[in-house]
Design an enzyme around this catalytic site. Structure first.
Site, PDB file in Angstrom:
ATOM      1  N   ARG A 134      -0.702 -54.698  -9.901  1.00  0.00           N
ATOM      2  CA  ARG A 134       0.654 -55.007 -10.347  1.00  0.00           C
ATOM      3  C   ARG A 134       0.771 -54.913 -11.865  1.00  0.00           C
ATOM      4  O   ARG A 134       1.783 -54.436 -12.400  1.00  0.00           O
ATOM      5  CB  ARG A 134       1.054 -56.412  -9.882  1.00  0.00           C
ATOM      6  CG  ARG A 134       1.319 -56.475  -8.366  1.00  0.00           C
ATOM      7  CD  ARG A 134       1.190 -57.895  -7.862  1.00  0.00           C
ATOM      8  NE  ARG A 134       1.639 -58.089  -6.493  1.00  0.00           N
ATOM      9  CZ  ARG A 134       0.946 -57.777  -5.396  1.00  0.00           C
ATOM     10  NH1 ARG A 134      -0.240 -57.202  -5.514  1.00  0.00           N
ATOM     11  NH2 ARG A 134       1.423 -58.014  -4.196  1.00  0.00           N
ATOM     12  N   ARG A 145      -3.558 -46.319   8.274  1.00  0.00           N
ATOM     13  CA  ARG A 145      -2.813 -47.584   8.140  1.00  0.00           C
ATOM     14  C   ARG A 145      -1.299 -47.348   8.170  1.00  0.00           C
ATOM     15  O   ARG A 145      -0.818 -46.319   7.721  1.00  0.00           O
ATOM     16  CB  ARG A 145      -3.258 -48.304   6.849  1.00  0.00           C
ATOM     17  CG  ARG A 145      -4.729 -48.696   6.957  1.00  0.00           C
ATOM     18  CD  ARG A 145      -5.218 -49.408   5.737  1.00  0.00           C
ATOM     19  NE  ARG A 145      -4.612 -50.704   5.584  1.00  0.00           N
ATOM     20  CZ  ARG A 145      -4.804 -51.488   4.520  1.00  0.00           C
ATOM     21  NH1 ARG A 145      -5.582 -51.069   3.529  1.00  0.00           N
ATOM     22  NH2 ARG A 145      -4.237 -52.662   4.458  1.00  0.00           N
ATOM     23  N   SER A 200       4.401 -60.039   4.524  1.00  0.00           N
ATOM     24  CA  SER A 200       3.588 -59.056   3.803  1.00  0.00           C
ATOM     25  C   SER A 200       3.991 -59.004   2.343  1.00  0.00           C
ATOM     26  O   SER A 200       5.123 -58.639   2.005  1.00  0.00           O
ATOM     27  CB  SER A 200       3.754 -57.666   4.425  1.00  0.00           C
ATOM     28  OG  SER A 200       3.237 -56.697   3.532  1.00  0.00           O
ATOM     29  N   GLN A 218       2.792 -56.921   0.284  1.00  0.00           N
ATOM     30  CA  GLN A 218       2.904 -55.517  -0.127  1.00  0.00           C
ATOM     31  C   GLN A 218       4.310 -54.998   0.135  1.00  0.00           C
ATOM     32  O   GLN A 218       4.896 -54.309  -0.710  1.00  0.00           O
ATOM     33  CB  GLN A 218       1.879 -54.661   0.620  1.00  0.00           C
ATOM     34  CG  GLN A 218       0.456 -54.975   0.206  1.00  0.00           C
ATOM     35  CD  GLN A 218      -0.564 -54.189   1.009  1.00  0.00           C
ATOM     36  OE1 GLN A 218      -0.234 -53.495   1.974  1.00  0.00           O
ATOM     37  NE2 GLN A 218      -1.822 -54.301   0.625  1.00  0.00           N
ATOM     38  N   ASP A 262      -7.073 -62.167   3.639  1.00  0.00           N
ATOM     39  CA  ASP A 262      -8.245 -61.313   3.394  1.00  0.00           C
ATOM     40  C   ASP A 262      -9.557 -62.069   3.565  1.00  0.00           C
ATOM     41  O   ASP A 262     -10.637 -61.482   3.434  1.00  0.00           O
ATOM     42  CB  ASP A 262      -8.169 -60.730   1.977  1.00  0.00           C
ATOM     43  CG  ASP A 262      -7.008 -59.752   1.850  1.00  0.00           C
ATOM     44  OD1 ASP A 262      -6.626 -59.152   2.873  1.00  0.00           O
ATOM     45  OD2 ASP A 262      -6.477 -59.604   0.734  1.00  0.00           O
ATOM     46  N   LYS A 268      -5.893 -53.805   8.584  1.00  0.00           N
ATOM     47  CA  LYS A 268      -6.435 -53.789   7.215  1.00  0.00           C
ATOM     48  C   LYS A 268      -7.355 -52.579   7.047  1.00  0.00           C
ATOM     49  O   LYS A 268      -7.273 -51.627   7.810  1.00  0.00           O
ATOM     50  CB  LYS A 268      -7.166 -55.103   6.936  1.00  0.00           C
ATOM     51  CG  LYS A 268      -6.258 -56.321   7.024  1.00  0.00           C
ATOM     52  CD  LYS A 268      -5.234 -56.332   5.912  1.00  0.00           C
ATOM     53  CE  LYS A 268      -4.270 -57.500   6.036  1.00  0.00           C
ATOM     54  NZ  LYS A 268      -3.188 -57.437   5.076  1.00  0.00           N
ATOM     55  N   ARG A 276     -10.233 -55.701  11.473  1.00  0.00           N
ATOM     56  CA  ARG A 276     -11.212 -56.740  11.097  1.00  0.00           C
ATOM     57  C   ARG A 276     -11.535 -57.684  12.244  1.00  0.00           C
ATOM     58  O   ARG A 276     -12.622 -58.264  12.258  1.00  0.00           O
ATOM     59  CB  ARG A 276     -10.719 -57.517   9.877  1.00  0.00           C
ATOM     60  CG  ARG A 276     -10.816 -56.685   8.621  1.00  0.00           C
ATOM     61  CD  ARG A 276     -10.382 -57.418   7.369  1.00  0.00           C
ATOM     62  NE  ARG A 276     -10.663 -56.581   6.213  1.00  0.00           N
ATOM     63  CZ  ARG A 276     -10.060 -56.684   5.030  1.00  0.00           C
ATOM     64  NH1 ARG A 276      -9.122 -57.596   4.855  1.00  0.00           N
ATOM     65  NH2 ARG A 276     -10.395 -55.898   4.033  1.00  0.00           N
ATOM     66  N   ARG A 325     -14.720 -55.868   2.721  1.00  0.00           N
ATOM     67  CA  ARG A 325     -14.857 -57.295   3.059  1.00  0.00           C
ATOM     68  C   ARG A 325     -15.767 -57.493   4.275  1.00  0.00           C
ATOM     69  O   ARG A 325     -16.480 -58.491   4.363  1.00  0.00           O
ATOM     70  CB  ARG A 325     -13.485 -57.932   3.266  1.00  0.00           C
ATOM     71  CG  ARG A 325     -12.610 -57.790   2.009  1.00  0.00           C
ATOM     72  CD  ARG A 325     -11.549 -58.831   1.869  1.00  0.00           C
ATOM     73  NE  ARG A 325     -10.552 -58.416   0.893  1.00  0.00           N
ATOM     74  CZ  ARG A 325     -10.674 -58.548  -0.431  1.00  0.00           C
ATOM     75  NH1 ARG A 325     -11.746 -59.092  -0.955  1.00  0.00           N
ATOM     76  NH2 ARG A 325      -9.714 -58.128  -1.247  1.00  0.00           N
TER      77      ARG A 325
HETATM   78  C1  S3P Z   1      -1.970 -57.673  -0.824  1.00  0.00           C
HETATM   79  C2  S3P Z   1      -1.338 -58.241   0.247  1.00  0.00           C
HETATM   80  C3  S3P Z   1      -1.992 -58.454   1.546  1.00  0.00           C
HETATM   81  C4  S3P Z   1      -3.509 -58.353   1.433  1.00  0.00           C
HETATM   82  C5  S3P Z   1      -3.934 -57.167   0.614  1.00  0.00           C
HETATM   83  C6  S3P Z   1      -3.381 -57.273  -0.796  1.00  0.00           C
HETATM   84  C7  S3P Z   1      -1.217 -57.474  -2.069  1.00  0.00           C
HETATM   85  O1  S3P Z   1      -1.558 -57.472   2.468  1.00  0.00           O
HETATM   86  O2  S3P Z   1      -4.084 -58.266   2.723  1.00  0.00           O
HETATM   87  O3  S3P Z   1      -5.340 -57.088   0.541  1.00  0.00           O
HETATM   88  O4  S3P Z   1      -1.822 -57.248  -3.124  1.00  0.00           O
HETATM   89  O5  S3P Z   1       0.015 -57.551  -2.015  1.00  0.00           O
HETATM   90  P1  S3P Z   1      -0.155 -57.559   3.234  1.00  0.00           P
HETATM   91  O6  S3P Z   1       0.912 -57.417   2.247  1.00  0.00           O
HETATM   92  O7  S3P Z   1      -0.168 -56.430   4.199  1.00  0.00           O
HETATM   93  O8  S3P Z   1      -0.127 -58.882   3.909  1.00  0.00           O
END
Ligand code: S3P
Length: 440
Positions: free
Chosen positions: A27, A123, A168, A170, A321, A348, A352, A396
């Site tokens: 970010r 993914r 999420s 992300q 995670d 992921k 996992r 991981r």
């Molecule tokens: C992350 C959000 C998580 C996490 C990933 C990093 C991020 O995923 O599992 O390793 O930096 O925003 P999701 O947004 O799919 O939950």
């Protein structure tokens, strides 16, 4: 291929500076590229995943350089001023880099193609494509809903209101980043709060972002776009998700004591610490601070026998995670640990739930797997070990089994361990310096 064998560890002891937070590093780079002027980033995670983001913003017209003291300088292009990349952008193993970058590209009038490694190409991307299309972006090659994908950014984007169907960070962040170059107010409603590093960082760059808690426990987040972002220096806290491997290793290896300074302690990331405490772990907090809007904490821990617990479902997003390493802690605890509401783990870097189930079983641990849960039956004895585990392109999973090898009766070998470079390149050296016996 890198193969690492983990043999019985001596008590781990010492002070470790855990590498920078991966989520915040991505970010920091992306937001700097959208800002006018220069940003200095210290403590940036120097790992394969983050290098992918560095190369991407360079390809989009923001020069980046590293100084001898480890500080990274980004010369931002400014909002709306990204250049069309001349080549395909390879996002490697990083879902965060790909999804957040799509957010930025969605509201810039450029066309770009993103691809990734085998794991990333498997993914799901539909989760970001669907809200980003509402801004006016278009995706080509989208039938499979995964990379490679070409995005045609909107020439004149429109603000959206979007309720996230899944928790999420992300997806939320892709929308917030797209909103920056869009006129008017964009709203994201999240049913369950997810890590809020984007919100905190945008505020640090002078963006007005409004966050309201809603009665259902979720959040209503709004941002008004087309306001200039001002370059601002950033310090990246240590990554709690990398610290997780050190924390569990120190709790499991008898006689260990570890000290971890300045670990990122964002309340939406510390579910593992809460769960380990429920399991009986002694994790002491003794100095807190705030760095560019992110809480950090000095923590210390010592080996403690653990007991199995039922992990509250509502905690899942704050430790999403950390389930692989929690499964290892559970395998060494006495009693049963139940982890529910974790179907997202199947999407992921690897699936996992099934990677941990398969690996723990060959190490002699009783495990029950369901679509959205994992149950580990600990006996309080050290698991047998004596197995070879494929990391499945998942850092991981690799680190979790290397930690298990430190306490299992027989060594554990991990193949494909080069994947650890995506988040914790010095893992082996750091662990060995503390007392582990990891052999390459
Ligand atoms: C992350 C959000 C998580 C996490 C990933 C990093 C991020 O995923 O599992 O390793 O930096 O925003 P999701 O947004 O799919 O939950």
């Amino acid at each position: 291929m890198k193969i690492i064998t983990s043999c019985s560890a001596r008590p781990l002891s010492g002070k470790v500076f855990v590498p920078g937070d991966k989520s915040i590093s991505h970010r920091a780079l992306l937001v700097s590229a959208l800002s006018a002027g220069e940003t200095c980033i210290s403590g940036l995670l120097e790992s394969d995943d983050v290098m992918v983001t560095i190369r991407a913003i360079q390809a989009l017209g923001s020069p980046v350089c590293r100084e001898n003291n480890g500080v990274w300088r980004v010369f931002g292009s400014g909002l709306g001023a990204l250049k069309e990349p001349r080549d395909i952008l390879d996002m490697g193993n990083s879902g965060t880099a790909a999804r957040l970058l799509f957010g930025i590209l969605a509201t810039h009038s450029i066309t770009a193609t993103l691809t990734g490694d085998n794991s990333l190409r498997a993914r799901p991307m539909e989760r970001i494509m669907s809200p980003l299309r509402k801004f006016g972006a278009n995706f080509l090659g989208a039938e499979r809903g995964s990379l490679p994908l070409t995005i045609v950014g909107a020439a004149s984007s429109v603000p959206i209101e979007y309720k996230l169907p899944i928790a999420s960070a992300q997806v939320k962040s892709a929308i917030l980043l797209a909103a920056l170059n869009t006129p008017g107010k964009t709203v994201v409603i999240e049913p369950i709060p997810s890590r809020d590093h984007t919100e905190r960082l945008l505020r640090h760059f002078g963006v007005e972002i409004d966050v309201e808690e809603i009665s259902s426990g979720g959040r209503y987040i709004s941002v008004v776009g087309e306001r200039e972002l001002k370059g601002n220096d950033i310090r990246v806290p240590a990554d709690i998700s990398s610290a997780a491997f050190l924390i569990v290793a120190a709790l499991l290896v008898p006689g260990s004591t570890l000290h971890l300074p300045q670990v990122g302690f964002n309340p939406l990331r510390i579910g593992l610490v809460e769960t380990l405490r429920d399991m009986g772990a002694k994790i002491l907090e003794y100095d807190s601070a705030d760095i560019n809007g992110e809480p950090v904490m000095d923590i210390s821990l010592e080996a403690t026998p653990l007991v199995g617990v039922e992990v509250p479902i509502e905690r899942a997003s704050s430790m999403i995670d950390e389930y692989p390493i929690l499964a290892v802690a559970a395998a060494c605890a006495s009693g049963t640990t139940v982890m529910r509401g974790i179907s997202e783990l199947r999407l992921k870097e690897s699936d996992r739930i099934s990677a941990m189930t398969r690996g723990l079983r060959v190490c002699g641990v009783k495990v029950r797997e369901a679509q959205d849960s994992l149950t580990v039956y600990g006996t309080g004895e050290s698991p047998r070990g004596g197995a070879t585990i494929d990391a499945e392109n998942d850092h991981r999973v690799a680190m979790a089994f290397l930690v298990l090898g430190m306490v299992s009766q027989e060594p554990i070998t991990v193949t494909g361990a080069e994947t650890i470079k995506t988040s914790f390149p010095k893992f082996v050296d750091e662990m060995n310096a503390l007392g582990a016996d990891l052999r390459i």
